[in-house]
Structures are given as C-alpha cells and as structure tokens.
Write a protein that holds these residues in place. Structure first.
Motif, PDB file in Angstrom:
ATOM      1  N   UNK A 194      32.799 -14.757  40.385  1.00 15.80           N
ATOM      2  CA  UNK A 194      31.894 -14.120  39.429  1.00 15.80           C
ATOM      3  C   UNK A 194      32.699 -13.131  38.600  1.00 15.80           C
ATOM      4  N   UNK A 195      32.266 -12.927  37.382  1.00 16.74           N
ATOM      5  CA  UNK A 195      32.911 -11.965  36.484  1.00 16.74           C
ATOM      6  C   UNK A 195      31.975 -10.790  36.317  1.00 16.74           C
ATOM      7  N   UNK A 196      32.521  -9.590  36.525  1.00 15.80           N
ATOM      8  CA  UNK A 196      31.640  -8.425  36.444  1.00 15.80           C
ATOM      9  C   UNK A 196      32.431  -7.199  36.015  1.00 15.80           C
ATOM     10  N   UNK A 197      31.696  -6.232  35.482  1.00 12.56           N
ATOM     11  CA  UNK A 197      32.283  -4.963  35.072  1.00 12.56           C
ATOM     12  C   UNK A 197      31.974  -3.896  36.112  1.00 12.56           C
ATOM     13  N   UNK A 198      32.854  -2.908  36.180  1.00 13.90           N
ATOM     14  CA  UNK A 198      32.553  -1.763  37.028  1.00 13.90           C
ATOM     15  C   UNK A 198      33.339  -0.539  36.583  1.00 13.90           C
ATOM     16  N   UNK A 199      32.987   0.543  37.194  1.00 11.11           N
ATOM     17  CA  UNK A 199      33.712   1.791  36.998  1.00 11.11           C
ATOM     18  C   UNK A 199      33.656   2.546  38.316  1.00 11.11           C
ATOM     19  N   UNK A 200      34.791   3.113  38.722  1.00 13.60           N
ATOM     20  CA  UNK A 200      34.815   3.885  39.961  1.00 13.60           C
ATOM     21  C   UNK A 200      34.769   5.366  39.621  1.00 13.60           C
ATOM     22  N   UNK A 201      33.749   6.037  40.063  1.00 10.34           N
ATOM     23  CA  UNK A 201      33.650   7.487  39.825  1.00 10.34           C
ATOM     24  C   UNK A 201      32.541   8.063  40.693  1.00 10.34           C
ATOM     25  N   UNK A 221      36.503  -4.950  33.464  1.00 10.04           N
ATOM     26  CA  UNK A 221      36.016  -6.126  34.188  1.00 10.04           C
ATOM     27  C   UNK A 221      37.041  -6.716  35.133  1.00 10.04           C
ATOM     28  N   UNK A 222      36.542  -7.497  36.066  1.00  8.63           N
ATOM     29  CA  UNK A 222      37.394  -8.292  36.949  1.00  8.63           C
ATOM     30  C   UNK A 222      36.822  -9.701  37.062  1.00  8.63           C
TER      31      UNK A 222
END
Ligand code: NI
Length: 135
Positions: free
Chosen positions: A11-18, A41-42
């Motif tokens: 699956x292709x998805x966006x994220x942000x770590x914070x 994205x990854x």
C-alpha cells in the motif's frame, strides 16, 4: 507438520512523525526529516506469515484466496492512498512509525484468523528498513 504460508501486499501512504506536545525543534531533533510538516510518502510492503498444519483433505494450510481477500480488506483498502495521520483512526494519537504500523496490522488481522494459526507480520517501509511483529 507445520508449514509457513506467506502473502505479500502493498500500500502507498503518507505520514508524518511528530508529537503535538513537543515543539518543532524537539520534533525535528527526534524525528528528523520524518517530522516535516507537509508529510511524505512510502511504498509500504507487508509480508503476512501464517503458520499451521497442512489439512490432509485439501493439502492447504490456509486457502490463499481467503487470506488475500482478508489482507485486501483489512490492510490495503484501509490504508492505500491515505494519509495515516489524518485519514486513519487507527493512528489518532499514535505515531505512525514502522513499529506502530506493524502492530496495528497484526491487531487488525489476528481476530479474523482462526486461532489454530500463528501469525507474524513484516512491514517494509523502505528497501532497507523493515519491522516484524510479534518479534
Ligand atoms: Ni517516513
């Protein structure tokens, strides 16, 4: 005689770590580029491992079509082309790190699989980084 059966999914998805309770400096210090405010994205890959006895009648451990369908519904359709932070309630208040994503995927699939099977999930975030649960 136990055998392991694997199914790959993507699956292709966006994220942000914070963390909301940390300021930008601290988030950048701890999470680096992954803390960039506009997300990134990854192309995630998931390896689902199911271990069980071979059914003498069918020769199967598990019907792969059923397993594929389960992974499609519970993982692919839920997360593909989503922003994990904003679109997915599973990550409300949970940082979408590889570690947390692999546990979330396990917890989605585990109750849908017969308890006679052992389940292990490997999540690939990049070609070089991957996560496994249970460890
Ligand atoms: Ni990332």
């Amino acid at each position: 005689m136990k055998v392991a059966v694997f199914r790959k999914a993507t699956f292709n998805a966006a994220h942000r770590l914070y963390r909301k309770d940390w300021d930008d400096t601290k988030n950048k210090e701890v999470f680096g580029l992954c803390a960039n405010p506009h997300y990134h994205g990854h192309n995630y890959r998931v390896d689902v491992k199911v271990v069980g006895e071979i059914d003498p009648e069918t020769g199967y451990v598990i019907d792969l079509n059923l397993l594929n369908q389960l992974i499609k519904e519970e993982v692919h359709d839920r997360f593909d082309h989503r922003n994990l932070n904003l679109d997915c309630p599973e990550f409300a208040g949970l940082n979408p790190t590889g570690e947390n994503i692999v546990v979330v995927i396990y917890n989605l699939l585990r109750p849908k699989l017969d308890s006679k099977y052992d389940l292990q999930i490997r999540l690939w975030e990049t070609e070089r980084n991957y996560f496994e649960y249970p460890a």
